[in-house]
Structures are given as C-alpha cells and as structure tokens.
Design a protein around this motif. Structure first.
Motif, mmCIF file in Angstrom:
data_model
loop_
_atom_site.group_PDB
_atom_site.id
_atom_site.type_symbol
_atom_site.label_atom_id
_atom_site.label_comp_id
_atom_site.label_asym_id
_atom_site.label_seq_id
_atom_site.Cartn_x
_atom_site.Cartn_y
_atom_site.Cartn_z
ATOM 1 N N HIS A 16 -31.147 -39.814 20.784
ATOM 2 C CA HIS A 16 -31.791 -40.161 22.057
ATOM 3 C C HIS A 16 -30.879 -40.963 22.984
ATOM 4 O O HIS A 16 -31.350 -41.530 23.974
ATOM 5 N N THR A 17 -29.592 -41.028 22.648
ATOM 6 C CA THR A 17 -28.632 -41.713 23.527
ATOM 7 C C THR A 17 -27.474 -40.784 23.862
ATOM 8 O O THR A 17 -27.199 -40.539 25.033
ATOM 9 N N VAL A 18 -26.814 -40.243 22.855
ATOM 10 C CA VAL A 18 -25.804 -39.209 23.091
ATOM 11 C C VAL A 18 -26.474 -37.840 23.078
ATOM 12 O O VAL A 18 -26.267 -37.024 23.988
ATOM 13 N N ILE A 19 -27.281 -37.590 22.059
ATOM 14 C CA ILE A 19 -28.044 -36.332 22.022
ATOM 15 C C ILE A 19 -29.471 -36.569 22.507
ATOM 16 O O ILE A 19 -30.021 -37.668 22.349
ATOM 17 N N ASP A 20 -30.065 -35.535 23.082
ATOM 18 C CA ASP A 20 -31.416 -35.666 23.642
ATOM 19 C C ASP A 20 -32.455 -35.252 22.609
ATOM 20 O O ASP A 20 -33.322 -34.417 22.870
ATOM 21 N N ASP A 21 -32.355 -35.838 21.428
ATOM 22 C CA ASP A 21 -33.262 -35.534 20.321
ATOM 23 C C ASP A 21 -33.010 -36.566 19.240
ATOM 24 O O ASP A 21 -32.132 -37.429 19.383
ATOM 25 N N ASN A 22 -33.763 -36.495 18.159
ATOM 26 C CA ASN A 22 -33.518 -37.302 16.979
ATOM 27 C C ASN A 22 -33.063 -36.347 15.878
ATOM 28 O O ASN A 22 -33.823 -35.449 15.480
ATOM 29 N N SER A 23 -31.831 -36.501 15.418
ATOM 30 C CA SER A 23 -31.264 -35.540 14.467
ATOM 31 C C SER A 23 -32.054 -35.506 13.159
ATOM 32 O O SER A 23 -32.217 -34.437 12.556
ATOM 33 N N ASP A 24 -32.562 -36.649 12.726
ATOM 34 C CA ASP A 24 -33.335 -36.679 11.478
ATOM 35 C C ASP A 24 -34.660 -35.936 11.609
ATOM 36 O O ASP A 24 -34.998 -35.087 10.781
ATOM 37 N N THR A 25 -35.422 -36.253 12.646
ATOM 38 C CA THR A 25 -36.729 -35.601 12.797
ATOM 39 C C THR A 25 -36.569 -34.119 13.124
ATOM 40 O O THR A 25 -37.426 -33.306 12.767
ATOM 41 N N ALA A 26 -35.458 -33.758 13.770
ATOM 42 C CA ALA A 26 -35.190 -32.342 14.029
ATOM 43 C C ALA A 26 -35.004 -31.582 12.717
ATOM 44 O O ALA A 26 -35.491 -30.456 12.555
ATOM 45 N N ILE A 27 -34.302 -32.210 11.771
ATOM 46 C CA ILE A 27 -34.076 -31.588 10.469
ATOM 47 C C ILE A 27 -35.377 -31.456 9.688
ATOM 48 O O ILE A 27 -35.619 -30.458 8.996
ATOM 49 N N VAL A 28 -36.238 -32.474 9.785
ATOM 50 C CA VAL A 28 -37.528 -32.440 9.077
ATOM 51 C C VAL A 28 -38.326 -31.199 9.486
ATOM 52 O O VAL A 28 -39.047 -30.613 8.672
ATOM 53 N N LYS A 29 -38.158 -30.764 10.728
ATOM 54 C CA LYS A 29 -38.916 -29.610 11.234
ATOM 55 C C LYS A 29 -38.467 -28.289 10.611
ATOM 56 O O LYS A 29 -39.120 -27.260 10.816
ATOM 57 N N LEU A 30 -37.355 -28.320 9.852
ATOM 58 C CA LEU A 30 -36.916 -27.100 9.174
ATOM 59 C C LEU A 30 -37.850 -26.718 8.027
ATOM 60 O O LEU A 30 -37.805 -25.588 7.547
#
Length: 252
Positions: A16-30
């Motif tokens: 949410h600072t460099v990337i416009d998402d949360n990398s951890d929660t994005a992975i959880v959605k897999l």
C-alpha cells in the motif's frame, strides 16, 4: 580512513506504499477461504502475522499452488501511480539512498523489485526472510523484539531505520535528511523518530495519515496512554507524483 559522504535517505514501506495492494492478503486469495482451517485463521492473533502467513503458505502447498503461481501473482501486483518514477527521481537526481522496511517478506519484495526494474535502485531491503524449500515457501521473523510497544514483535521499523543510519555513519555516509513513506500503523514508530529536517510522507485516507496528523498537532495519545508528537514535516499523498512534486519544491 573513510571519506565522509553526505546524502539523503528515503525509507519506503512496501504494501500500500510502493505497490497498490497488500502482497500477503493478495496471496491468501489464491486459496478458497473455506479451505483455510479456523486454527490457521486465528494464528495472527495468538502467534503473530508471520506465523499466520507460514500457515497460509503450507495450505497453498498442500493444495498444489506452486511457486510459479505465487510468483506470477506477486509480479502482477501494480505499483502505486508515480512510485516507480519517484524512486528513479530520488536516486538519479536528488542524491538519495533508498531502502525498504516491510512486514512482508524477502521473496515477495525482491521478486517484485526485480520485475519492475527497481532492484538496483534500492540499496537494501529489511523484511522477514523467506525462501522456497521443496516447493514450500518458508518465512521467518526478521527479529524478535519487545522494547517497542508500537511495533509487532517481529519487526520494529524505527529500530531498523536507526540501526541502518548508524551503520552507514560508521561507513562514512551521513544522511542530512530522512524521508519516510508509509501508510499503516506500523509506520508510526519510525516517523516518531524523525526530526524537524525530515519528512513523513503518509498516504491519504490511510491509518498512518490519520495518526500522524493528530500527533503533528499534539492531539494523539497511543493505546498505552502515552502522548506522541511528530516533529517531521508532513506530506500527505495519493500518488508518487505528489511526493515527487513535494521533493522538488522543498528539497532542491
């Protein structure tokens, strides 16, 4: 004998600072939410976020979600508008060293930085170490700390930032100004350690901005009842271009 070098330092959070998402929660959605056992879902409360993510990685592995799938998703996460350009501007034209301090993990961040041609622009990444072993992504806590009550037990960003600055000083590099860019509650600790020459860049409409603006005006008391004051200059941003403009106006 070291030759003294004077520069500026930019410290970036990642999610949410460099990337416009949360990398951890994005992975959880897999993984289908129903396939995550209740005991795994509760891990972040009992054992911390890193333990929770290790549980998630194990569930992904058990469900044959492989490294390629995880890699492709991380690479696809979009940067916040203007952030790539900001980091280039800082390192090419404004005499900054850039570091990342994040509660994500080294596999995600290194992969993303390399895919977006930023690996050579970032001097160092401080985060939870992670690597694949027999198809399973394993993550470990960056450190274990109990001295900072504002931070998680596995990552005090303020201590990491101060240790880095001191280490650089021993190597002959002195930073005249520190610019800190973040969005969340765990970015508050390092911002409190900035002085009146420094800049706290906080993302608009996110938790860090809410807290920092109160603390700048002397209106914030933390959960332990301790009044907190921010001494740094404050830049509220929605895109990297706004930070770039602030830098051009105030730091040239």
């Amino acid at each position: 004998m070291n030759t003294r070098c004077r520069k500026k330092l930019a410290v970036f959070d990642f999610d949410h600072t460099v990337i416009d998402d949360n990398s951890d929660t994005a992975i959880v959605k897999l993984i289908d939410h129903k396939k995550i056992p209740k005991e795994i879902k509760m891990l972040h409360r009992s054992d911390g976020w890193t333990a929770f993510m290790q549980g998630i990685f194990e569930i992904l592995h058990e469900n044959d979600i492989n490294e390629e799938s995880i890699r492709d998703l991380i690479i696809s996460l979009p940067p916040i508008e203007g952030m790539v350009e900001l980091i280039y501007e800082m390192t090419e034209k404004l005499n900054f060293d850039v570091i990342v301090i994040s509660d994500s993990n080294s596999y995600f961040i290194d992969l993303w930085l390399e895919a977006h041609n930023l690996k050579e622009r970032v001097l160092k990444v401080f985060t939870n170490p992670a690597h694949f072993e027999d198809g399973l992504l394993k993550i470990h806590m960056y450190h274990l700390q109990d001295s900072c009550k504002l931070s998680t037990k596995n990552l005090c960003k303020g201590q990491i930032m101060e240790d880095f600055i001191e280490d650089q000083k021993q190597k002959g590099v002195t930073y005249d100004t520190v610019v800190y860019c973040g969005d969340g509650y765990n970015d508050f600790c390092p911002i409190l350690r900035l002085n009146s020459k420094d800049v706290a860049c906080v993302r608009d409409k996110y938790k860090c901005a809410e807290i920092v603006l109160k603390a700048k005006d002397g209106r914030y008391t933390d959960v332990h009842g301790i009044p907190r004051t921010v001494y740094a200059n404050v830049c509220v941003w929605s895109s990297g271009f706004e930070i770039t403009e602030y830098m051009r106006q105030h730091m040239l």
